[in-house]
Design an enzyme around this catalytic site. Structure first.
Site, PDB file in Angstrom:
ATOM      1  N   HIS A  52      -8.443  -2.124   8.487  1.00 21.99           N
ATOM      2  CA  HIS A  52      -8.356  -0.681   8.726  1.00 21.99           C
ATOM      3  C   HIS A  52      -9.715   0.003   8.599  1.00 21.99           C
ATOM      4  O   HIS A  52     -10.543  -0.383   7.788  1.00 21.99           O
ATOM      5  CB  HIS A  52      -7.347  -0.051   7.766  1.00 21.99           C
ATOM      6  CG  HIS A  52      -5.952  -0.520   8.025  1.00 21.99           C
ATOM      7  ND1 HIS A  52      -5.297  -1.385   7.194  1.00 21.99           N
ATOM      8  CD2 HIS A  52      -5.129  -0.284   9.065  1.00 21.99           C
ATOM      9  CE1 HIS A  52      -4.113  -1.657   7.702  1.00 21.99           C
ATOM     10  NE2 HIS A  52      -3.980  -1.001   8.839  1.00 21.99           N
ATOM     11  N   ALA A  82       8.955  -3.188   3.178  1.00 23.14           N
ATOM     12  CA  ALA A  82       8.519  -4.578   3.342  1.00 23.14           C
ATOM     13  C   ALA A  82       8.468  -4.951   4.816  1.00 23.14           C
ATOM     14  O   ALA A  82       9.484  -4.938   5.493  1.00 23.14           O
ATOM     15  CB  ALA A  82       9.474  -5.511   2.604  1.00 23.14           C
ATOM     16  N   TYR A  99       4.528  -5.879  17.024  1.00 19.33           N
ATOM     17  CA  TYR A  99       4.760  -5.093  15.809  1.00 19.33           C
ATOM     18  C   TYR A  99       5.588  -3.844  16.131  1.00 19.33           C
ATOM     19  O   TYR A  99       6.607  -3.575  15.492  1.00 19.33           O
ATOM     20  CB  TYR A  99       3.413  -4.700  15.180  1.00 19.33           C
ATOM     21  CG  TYR A  99       3.529  -3.673  14.095  1.00 19.33           C
ATOM     22  CD1 TYR A  99       4.180  -3.967  12.916  1.00 19.33           C
ATOM     23  CD2 TYR A  99       2.997  -2.385  14.265  1.00 19.33           C
ATOM     24  CE1 TYR A  99       4.308  -3.016  11.913  1.00 19.33           C
ATOM     25  CE2 TYR A  99       3.108  -1.440  13.268  1.00 19.33           C
ATOM     26  CZ  TYR A  99       3.772  -1.760  12.094  1.00 19.33           C
ATOM     27  OH  TYR A  99       3.904  -0.809  11.115  1.00 19.33           O
ATOM     28  N   ASP A 120      -5.611  -0.684  21.833  1.00 17.58           N
ATOM     29  CA  ASP A 120      -5.883   0.594  21.165  1.00 17.58           C
ATOM     30  C   ASP A 120      -5.708   1.761  22.137  1.00 17.58           C
ATOM     31  O   ASP A 120      -6.521   1.936  23.041  1.00 17.58           O
ATOM     32  CB  ASP A 120      -7.334   0.629  20.658  1.00 17.58           C
ATOM     33  CG  ASP A 120      -7.482   0.113  19.245  1.00 17.58           C
ATOM     34  OD1 ASP A 120      -6.469   0.000  18.534  1.00 17.58           O
ATOM     35  OD2 ASP A 120      -8.632  -0.169  18.854  1.00 17.58           O
ATOM     36  N   ASN A 138      10.362 -11.814  10.141  1.00 19.75           N
ATOM     37  CA  ASN A 138      10.264 -11.008   8.922  1.00 19.75           C
ATOM     38  C   ASN A 138      10.767  -9.575   9.136  1.00 19.75           C
ATOM     39  O   ASN A 138      11.595  -9.077   8.371  1.00 19.75           O
ATOM     40  CB  ASN A 138       8.805 -10.978   8.473  1.00 19.75           C
ATOM     41  CG  ASN A 138       8.654 -10.320   7.116  1.00 19.75           C
ATOM     42  OD1 ASN A 138       8.811 -10.965   6.091  1.00 19.75           O
ATOM     43  ND2 ASN A 138       8.395  -9.025   7.109  1.00 19.75           N
ATOM     44  N   ARG A 154      -7.420   9.304  15.919  1.00 14.94           N
ATOM     45  CA  ARG A 154      -6.191   8.990  15.175  1.00 14.94           C
ATOM     46  C   ARG A 154      -5.855  10.141  14.227  1.00 14.94           C
ATOM     47  O   ARG A 154      -6.716  10.931  13.866  1.00 14.94           O
ATOM     48  CB  ARG A 154      -6.366   7.712  14.336  1.00 14.94           C
ATOM     49  CG  ARG A 154      -6.586   6.452  15.166  1.00 14.94           C
ATOM     50  CD  ARG A 154      -5.321   6.019  15.885  1.00 14.94           C
ATOM     51  NE  ARG A 154      -5.512   4.821  16.675  1.00 14.94           N
ATOM     52  CZ  ARG A 154      -5.884   4.821  17.961  1.00 14.94           C
ATOM     53  NH1 ARG A 154      -6.132   5.964  18.583  1.00 14.94           N
ATOM     54  NH2 ARG A 154      -6.009   3.706  18.633  1.00 14.94           N
ATOM     55  N   TYR A 195       0.826  -1.222   0.000  1.00 16.16           N
ATOM     56  CA  TYR A 195       0.000   0.000   0.000  1.00 16.16           C
ATOM     57  C   TYR A 195       0.863   1.276   0.000  1.00 16.16           C
ATOM     58  O   TYR A 195       0.842   2.057  -0.952  1.00 16.16           O
ATOM     59  CB  TYR A 195      -0.923  -0.067   1.214  1.00 16.16           C
ATOM     60  CG  TYR A 195      -1.785   1.142   1.461  1.00 16.16           C
ATOM     61  CD1 TYR A 195      -2.423   1.804   0.417  1.00 16.16           C
ATOM     62  CD2 TYR A 195      -1.975   1.605   2.762  1.00 16.16           C
ATOM     63  CE1 TYR A 195      -3.229   2.909   0.662  1.00 16.16           C
ATOM     64  CE2 TYR A 195      -2.781   2.699   3.014  1.00 16.16           C
ATOM     65  CZ  TYR A 195      -3.404   3.346   1.963  1.00 16.16           C
ATOM     66  OH  TYR A 195      -4.188   4.442   2.214  1.00 16.16           O
TER      67      TYR A 195
HETATM   68  N1  UDP Z   1     -11.737   0.712  14.367  1.00 14.61           N
HETATM   69  C1  UDP Z   1     -13.075   0.476  14.606  1.00 14.61           C
HETATM   70  N2  UDP Z   1     -13.711  -0.488  13.873  1.00 14.61           N
HETATM   71  C2  UDP Z   1     -13.076  -1.225  12.918  1.00 14.61           C
HETATM   72  C3  UDP Z   1     -11.704  -0.963  12.655  1.00 14.61           C
HETATM   73  C4  UDP Z   1     -11.069   0.012  13.406  1.00 14.61           C
HETATM   74  O1  UDP Z   1     -13.693   1.096  15.480  1.00 14.61           O
HETATM   75  O2  UDP Z   1     -13.707  -2.097  12.300  1.00 14.61           O
HETATM   76  C5  UDP Z   1     -11.044   1.757  15.142  1.00 14.61           C
HETATM   77  C6  UDP Z   1      -9.845   1.235  15.911  1.00 14.61           C
HETATM   78  O3  UDP Z   1     -10.239   0.771  17.170  1.00 14.61           O
HETATM   79  C7  UDP Z   1      -8.966   2.492  15.971  1.00 14.61           C
HETATM   80  C8  UDP Z   1      -9.305   3.246  14.700  1.00 14.61           C
HETATM   81  O4  UDP Z   1     -10.535   2.696  14.239  1.00 14.61           O
HETATM   82  O5  UDP Z   1      -9.354   3.283  17.073  1.00 14.61           O
HETATM   83  C9  UDP Z   1      -8.264   3.079  13.618  1.00 14.61           C
HETATM   84  O6  UDP Z   1      -8.005   1.690  13.480  1.00 14.61           O
HETATM   85  P1  UDP Z   1      -7.141   1.104  12.287  1.00 14.61           P
HETATM   86  O7  UDP Z   1      -7.147  -0.394  12.444  1.00 14.61           O
HETATM   87  O8  UDP Z   1      -7.618   1.664  10.980  1.00 14.61           O
HETATM   88  O9  UDP Z   1      -5.696   1.697  12.525  1.00 14.61           O
HETATM   89  P2  UDP Z   1      -4.736   1.642  13.835  1.00 14.61           P
HETATM   90  O10 UDP Z   1      -4.972   2.946  14.555  1.00 14.61           O
HETATM   91  O11 UDP Z   1      -5.093   0.443  14.646  1.00 14.61           O
HETATM   92  O12 UDP Z   1      -3.371   1.566  13.247  1.00 14.61           O
END
Ligand code: UDP
Length: 328
Positions: free
Chosen positions: A188, A73, A140, A283, A91, A220, A11
């Site tokens: 995402h 990668a 990660y 989170d 990886n 975010r 991406y």
């Molecule tokens: N999120 C959500 N529902 C989903 C996927 C993500 O509420 O189906 C929320 C997640 O808890 C976070 C935000 O959206 O607060 C962004 O999540 P994402 O996975 O896109 O990116 P991250 O911040 O985890 O890298």
């Protein structure tokens, strides 16, 4: 410049590859296509290979007289990194050390590395500056932080010039190139919400509405992939032997999960039903960048600073490619 992009079929990597390609650089993508897509790479610019294949990396660097590497990668699903850390350490760390070895052997001494705001874990101060303590809360984040340490040590000992770019939430899709976001499985927020608008999902589950944020949902900093790509180009220009840049890449603006859903409703005209769920483990409530250092150091500014324009670019891609790339 002749640049090798590992993970350049993925991406963020593919957006950087196209941006570099359009700017007249000679790009070569090195990708095992485990997550990436052949169709995302400019034509005839792909070498299929594994990071662990040190000799293929070295011969590729030598044969194409590569002058710098952009290293995208990596495995990047936070949740899987918790349930299957071995793959992540192998990886993301061992693979990257193999790349760094090959670079040393081929005397390539500049690298731009995809790091992440996940290296900060749960920050004490938001907006997050580069001074914030790096204390990841998942494997990660640990793998990315380990490589930041390796780069710093290699820079000191071997004169490697590097930029560790700590992305916040990569999002959106290119408006100039035939590429966008296609993860399988998709985890995402923005692509999942847009799948509801496409009729591929009934609703979007919101992970937690009891956070200490204005509307209770997580905040975010969504940064457009083309802005990430332009920051890579700017960082590359700054790299000299022993340069060490550690920079946050974000807009400095936060958007809550609910604000993202609302932006998607406005852009798509779809009502997008939501279902409230419990919190997702790991989170943090709020991750927003203080991106002033990248701004000052690189002279870089994101073009997309509001969530609606980012969502609009993503929507153009998803509407035109409802099933993503056609290569799987
Ligand atoms: N999120 C959500 N529902 C989903 C996927 C993500 O509420 O189906 C929320 C997640 O808890 C976070 C935000 O959206 O607060 C962004 O999540 P994402 O996975 O896109 O990116 P991250 O911040 O985890 O890298």
């Amino acid at each position: 410049m002749r640049v090798l992009l590992t993970g350049g079929a993925g991406y963020v990597g593919s957006h950087a590859a196209w941006t570099m390609h359009r700017a007249g650089h000679e790009v070569l993508v090195f990708d095992n296509l485990s997550e990436g897509h052949r169709a995302a790479v400019p034509e005839d610019r792909l070498v299929v290979g594994e990071l662990m294949d040190r000799s293929l990396l070295e011969s590729t660097l030598r044969q194409h007289k590569i002058e710098a590497v952009m290293h995208f990668a990596a495995l990047a699903y936070v949740g899987v990194s918790v349930t299957d850390p071995a793959e992540y350490y192998q990886n993301n760390i061992v693979g990257t050390l193999s790349l760094l070895d090959a670079m040393r052997a081929a005397e390539v001494n500049r690298i731009v590395f995809s790091s992440t705001c996940a290296t900060y874990g749960e920050p004490e101060q938001v907006p997050i500056s580069e001074e914030e303590k790096q204390s990841p809360i998942n494997p990660y984040g640990f793998t990315k932080l380990a490589i930041e340490h390796a780069l710093s040590d290699y820079s000191h000992a071997y004169g490697l010039g590097y930029a560790a770019l700590r992305y916040f939430n990569a999002s959106g899709a290119s408006v100039d190139s035939p590429i966008g976001e296609d993860h399988k499985p998709e985890t995402h927020l923005i692509p999942l919400v847009l799948q509801v608008a496409l009729g591929q999902r009934e609703n979007i589950k919101i992970f937690g509405d009891d956070y200490p944020t204005p509307d209770g949902t997580c905040v975010r900093d969504y940064i457009h992939v083309d802005d990430l790509a332009s920051a890579h180009v700017a960082a590359l220009k700054k790299l000299e032997p022993s340069t060490a840049l550690k920079l946050n890449l974000g807009t400095g603006n936060g958007a809550s999960v609910m604000e993202v859903v609302e932006a998607c409703r406005r852009v798509t005209g779809h009502p997008i039903p939501v279902v409230m769920e419990g919190r997702r483990e790991g989170d943090p409530p709020e991750l927003v960048a203080d991106a002033r250092l990248a701004n000052q150091t690189l002279g870089w500014q994101p073009k997309y600073t509001d969530i609606e324009s980012i969502v609009a670019s993503a929507w153009r891609w998803h509407e035109a490619h409802p099933d993503g790339y056609e290569d799987r």
